[in-house]
Design a protein around this motif. Sequence first.
Motif, short mmCIF file in Angstrom:
data_model
loop_
_atom_site.label_atom_id
_atom_site.label_comp_id
_atom_site.label_asym_id
_atom_site.label_seq_id
_atom_site.Cartn_x
_atom_site.Cartn_y
_atom_site.Cartn_z
N VAL A 192 5.64 3.65 3.16
CA VAL A 192 6.62 3.75 4.32
C VAL A 192 7.54 2.17 4.04
O VAL A 192 8.66 2.18 4.77
CB VAL A 192 5.74 3.40 5.58
CG1 VAL A 192 6.33 3.21 6.54
CG2 VAL A 192 5.01 4.87 5.74
N GLY A 193 7.11 1.33 3.48
CA GLY A 193 7.93 -0.03 3.39
C GLY A 193 7.70 -1.06 4.49
O GLY A 193 8.69 -1.49 4.67
N CYS A 194 6.72 -1.25 5.11
CA CYS A 194 6.63 -2.07 6.18
C CYS A 194 6.66 -3.53 5.87
O CYS A 194 6.21 -3.75 4.73
CB CYS A 194 5.24 -1.94 6.96
SG CYS A 194 4.83 -0.37 7.63
N LYS A 215 -4.36 -1.42 7.01
CA LYS A 215 -4.31 -1.70 5.30
C LYS A 215 -3.09 -2.79 5.44
O LYS A 215 -3.39 -3.74 4.75
CB LYS A 215 -3.86 -0.67 4.34
CG LYS A 215 -4.97 0.34 4.22
CD LYS A 215 -4.42 1.44 3.29
CE LYS A 215 -3.27 2.66 4.06
NZ LYS A 215 -3.90 3.57 4.56
N HIS A 272 0.93 -1.44 0.06
CA HIS A 272 -0.14 0.05 0.03
C HIS A 272 0.88 1.25 0.13
O HIS A 272 1.43 1.73 -1.00
CB HIS A 272 -0.84 0.06 1.12
CG HIS A 272 -1.80 -1.03 0.95
ND1 HIS A 272 -2.75 -1.06 -0.29
CD2 HIS A 272 -2.35 -2.40 1.61
CE1 HIS A 272 -3.57 -2.15 -0.09
NE2 HIS A 272 -3.43 -3.05 0.95
N CYS A 273 1.02 1.88 1.18
CA CYS A 273 1.80 3.24 1.13
C CYS A 273 3.24 2.97 1.04
O CYS A 273 3.61 1.87 1.07
CB CYS A 273 1.40 4.11 2.36
SG CYS A 273 2.51 4.05 3.62
N HIS A 303 2.11 -2.85 12.05
CA HIS A 303 1.24 -2.62 10.89
C HIS A 303 -0.04 -1.67 10.88
O HIS A 303 -0.34 -1.71 12.26
CB HIS A 303 0.75 -3.74 10.35
CG HIS A 303 1.61 -4.74 9.65
ND1 HIS A 303 1.44 -6.06 9.57
CD2 HIS A 303 2.80 -4.65 9.02
CE1 HIS A 303 2.45 -6.63 9.13
NE2 HIS A 303 3.33 -5.81 8.59
N CYS A 304 -0.45 -0.87 10.02
CA CYS A 304 -1.67 -0.22 9.97
C CYS A 304 -2.71 -1.04 9.54
O CYS A 304 -2.46 -2.17 9.26
CB CYS A 304 -1.71 1.04 9.24
SG CYS A 304 -1.74 0.88 7.52
N HIS A 349 0.17 7.57 6.15
CA HIS A 349 1.31 6.93 6.37
C HIS A 349 1.38 6.58 7.86
O HIS A 349 2.51 6.83 8.55
CB HIS A 349 2.59 7.64 6.14
CG HIS A 349 2.35 8.11 4.42
ND1 HIS A 349 1.86 9.36 4.04
CD2 HIS A 349 2.97 7.64 3.29
CE1 HIS A 349 1.96 9.46 2.60
NE2 HIS A 349 2.57 8.55 2.15
N PRO A 350 0.57 5.76 8.21
CA PRO A 350 0.38 5.26 9.91
C PRO A 350 1.52 5.07 10.35
O PRO A 350 1.77 5.41 11.61
CB PRO A 350 -0.94 4.26 9.83
CG PRO A 350 -1.59 4.40 8.42
CD PRO A 350 -0.49 4.98 7.62
N ILE A 351 2.58 4.30 9.86
CA ILE A 351 3.58 3.65 10.51
C ILE A 351 4.87 4.73 10.70
O ILE A 351 5.49 4.78 11.54
CB ILE A 351 4.09 2.30 10.06
CG1 ILE A 351 2.87 1.29 10.11
CG2 ILE A 351 5.35 1.73 10.88
CD1 ILE A 351 2.30 1.05 11.54
S1 SF4 Z 1 1.98 2.25 7.14
FE1 SF4 Z 1 0.37 0.83 6.80
S2 SF4 Z 1 -0.09 0.98 4.61
FE2 SF4 Z 1 1.72 2.02 4.72
S3 SF4 Z 1 3.31 0.31 4.40
FE3 SF4 Z 1 2.99 0.30 6.45
S4 SF4 Z 1 1.25 -1.06 6.95
FE4 SF4 Z 1 1.46 -0.69 4.67
#
Ligand code: SF4
Length: 940
Positions: free
Chosen positions: A67-69, A99, A64-65, A96-97, A228-230
């Motif tokens: 941030v690269g989790c 998503k 998704h976004c 994780h968020c 970009h929650p994380i």
């Molecule tokens: S912040 Fe959420 S959407 Fe973005 S990479 Fe991490 S888990 Fe995925």
Amino acid sequence: MSLVKSVRDSGLKRRRFLVGAGVAAGAGALARQLPLNVIEPARAEQEVPGAPVPTEIKRTICSHCSVGCSVDAVVANGVWVRQEAAFDSPINMGAHCAKGASVREHAFGEHRLRYPMKLVNGKYQRISWDQAINEIGDKLIELRQNAGPDALMLIGSSKHNNEQSYLLRKWAAFWGSNNCDHQARICHSTTVAGVAQTFGYGAMTNSFNDLHHSKAVLFIGSNPAEAHPISMLHFLHAKELGAKMIVIDPRFTRTARFAHHYVRVRPGTDIPLVWGILWHIFQNGWEDKEFIANRTYGMEDVRKEVAKWTPDKVSDVTGVPEATVRIAAEMLATNRPSSVVWCMGITQHHVGTANVRALSILQLALGNIGKPGGGANIYRGHDNVQGATDVGPNGDSLPGYYGIAEGAWKHFAAVWGVDYEWIKSRFGSKELMEKPGITVSRWFDAVNEKPEYVDQPSNLRAVFYWGHAPNSQTRLPDMKAAMQKLDMLVVIDPYPSMTASMHGRTDGVYLLPAASQFETSGSCTASNRSIQWRERVIMPLFECKTDHEIMYLFAKKLGFHNELCKNIKVVLNEPVIEDVLREINRSCWTIGYTGCSPERLKLHMENKHTFNPTTMRADDGPCKGDYYGLPWPCWGTPEMKHPGTPILYDTNKSVAEGGLPFRANWGVEHDGESLLAADGSATKDSQLDTGYPEFDHVFLKKLGWWAELTPAEQAMAEGKNWKTDLSGGIIRVVIAHGCAPFGNARARCNVWNFPDPIPVHREPLATPRRDLVATYPTYDDKANFWRLPTLYKSVQAVDYSKEFPLIMTSGRLVEYEGGGEETRSNPWLAELQQNMFIELNPRDAAQIGALTGEYVWVETPTGARLKMMAMVTERVPIGLVWMPFHFGGWWMGEDLERHYPEGAAPTVRGEACNTGWTYGYDTVTMMQETKVSLCRVLRA
Ligand code: SF4
């Protein structure tokens, strides 16, 4: 020693603390104030209870976004049975968020396209891959003969991995057109243009983790708590350690609720506000005089513009009280290093590039660039929007930002092992080969416009939507009209996207099922420039094919597959991803995508736990000395073992250790002033202790360093510069002398080749402040800009403000992403946010008697009427409404479900706010305006 202090002092200790605490619910959980110990740490190595076979862990990245989790995918007998939070990632440390926590559903979603389909008499029918490739290919060949290669538009994806993005740009080149683009055009093209022209590179300077060092952070036009929650996790740690937080946004966002200082600004007035902040900084002598003198060019010109923005003027134009502006200035100046984070609230304007430059200049004035805790931090939208921008389908550039002039084509002809004359013969002409293509933001104008006004031999007649959502673009009625005129519309996507339902055609549409990023391997570049390797989790489901296989099959049909994969092994029609990356390694010297071999990236993924989550450096273990994901530039060949560059333009490290000065990209002097850095301001260990130009064979010889190249390197480097020397010898020798291959220059505050060399305020095209238009007018209309006429003054000249009294703006939600077809098809996310809505201030709602949950009509100057639910809230001020942009599947009140292929419509459908968005494009990049327009709201 306090816990906070011990945590700050030791990244690894800190991570153990986090693992122990089980911070797995991300910023979403933090935002809801959940206790941090509610979730047990994952034990991914255990067997799945009841599983018939042992499980294995595949390491992948959330798609998704940006941030690269990391995600640990638990696979049993080839089936993805479960996902775990990856505690060993220095980026997300187990968090994780919403998503990211549900990406398994993205792969297994019931709403996916399963087999190729073709529209026949208004209904989608199943066809075979052979039929699809042959029919589409025949049509392309016919189109090429009748109208030339520029009649095709390729809209690529920022969700393609680096290798697929690169291959698609190469595909477009061999097809013979620059009409290729992707999402970055409409999210951060203005950022790339603005920061590249100021500092040298078009990318975020620091990392999410580096915020731990910030003493203050300014979020402007950015809502990371949702988008970009994380990344918020890193900022919240900085806040725990005392960092001040400023949020500038017209809407009181979920991010704003954490702020020490919230500034509500009128949309479209960011430059006056930034100049207002700088006015106080200059007035109080808070600027970094030494940094300005040694490392910037043109700050005196900025001072002159800023002097015009006295507090009363700033207050009048922006709506921000003087004291509020002054507090922001003082917080930034007295809590250094301070960082600036921006997103689409800054970039998606007709003055987006100028906005970006104003913020870059603010950071230069404060001396915050090239410092831990400082920087210009630009959070990108999709998982690989940075990588696709770096090496993918851009209409004005070949991979690595080489441009499209003859020299750039010759560089790539050499890398690709194909004849330059052959590539040229594929294009309509040499002129077209060197002319920037149509942009994704305007492709429909290239269909609808009179042929004599389109600066290419033909209008567009066929479009490929390859992993891109149409509802993320503005002016959808114009797009629908264009879709109806096309000879052919091809959609390639794991999910059908709104393209499949909105076109209103009865034939000439193909839907091809693409594999998700979990069904292939490859690298993707997070917003902080870290490149991460994804392992293939599962084989493509149903009849889906990987994007690179589809590219290869089309190339085969069109007769250029041998050229496309000359240096790339192909197995069962799939170009080998590692080989594609090796070709990127051999070609993209400009941005240092050369040291990041597949082997090095895989080693990083296997040893994520060895990287410090604050510095991102491996202090021990097999990656010792490297920065996580080899953030580019990772100079030289992989054998050189450059560690990556964690902070751009940091002169306190040697180049060999990840340091850099500003790039010498604009010559050595302008108007009699030196553009090179002042004496004594080179990077640590540099043997040239002053400014210097970029390196080429001549400069190396003058310095007496040429003999240090091996004879083989000399043969390849003769007549070349650091960007085109395929031996890498020039870069190797230059770095051995402590220098930067691209020179040591000043950052440019005055970009003399831009429409506004110093950013100036220009009223939005659709403004309610008609009294300001004469003083702060927009640009003149342009007859030919990216191959199309582009309007400014003639749009601004019309006063819509009386009929449409509300300012409208848009943004993101934590639950959904991009155009939203995948996330709105995900049952867990769909349950969280079931309706499209518009936020209205209670006083505006009272005027029409609308209550939360009731339907309203939103009408815009284009004639669009959008039906959605009202949400009455003081998050928005009187006179302003806000809508999320992720919805789609409705068309001006009508649910389009029956127009999707059976079973493929997303669970949650709603009106796309972009259906009603008005005309407006950035004057440098053609970025669309989505943050300021006008509307009225009526009860439905
Ligand atoms: S912040 Fe959420 S959407 Fe973005 S990479 Fe991490 S888990 Fe995925």
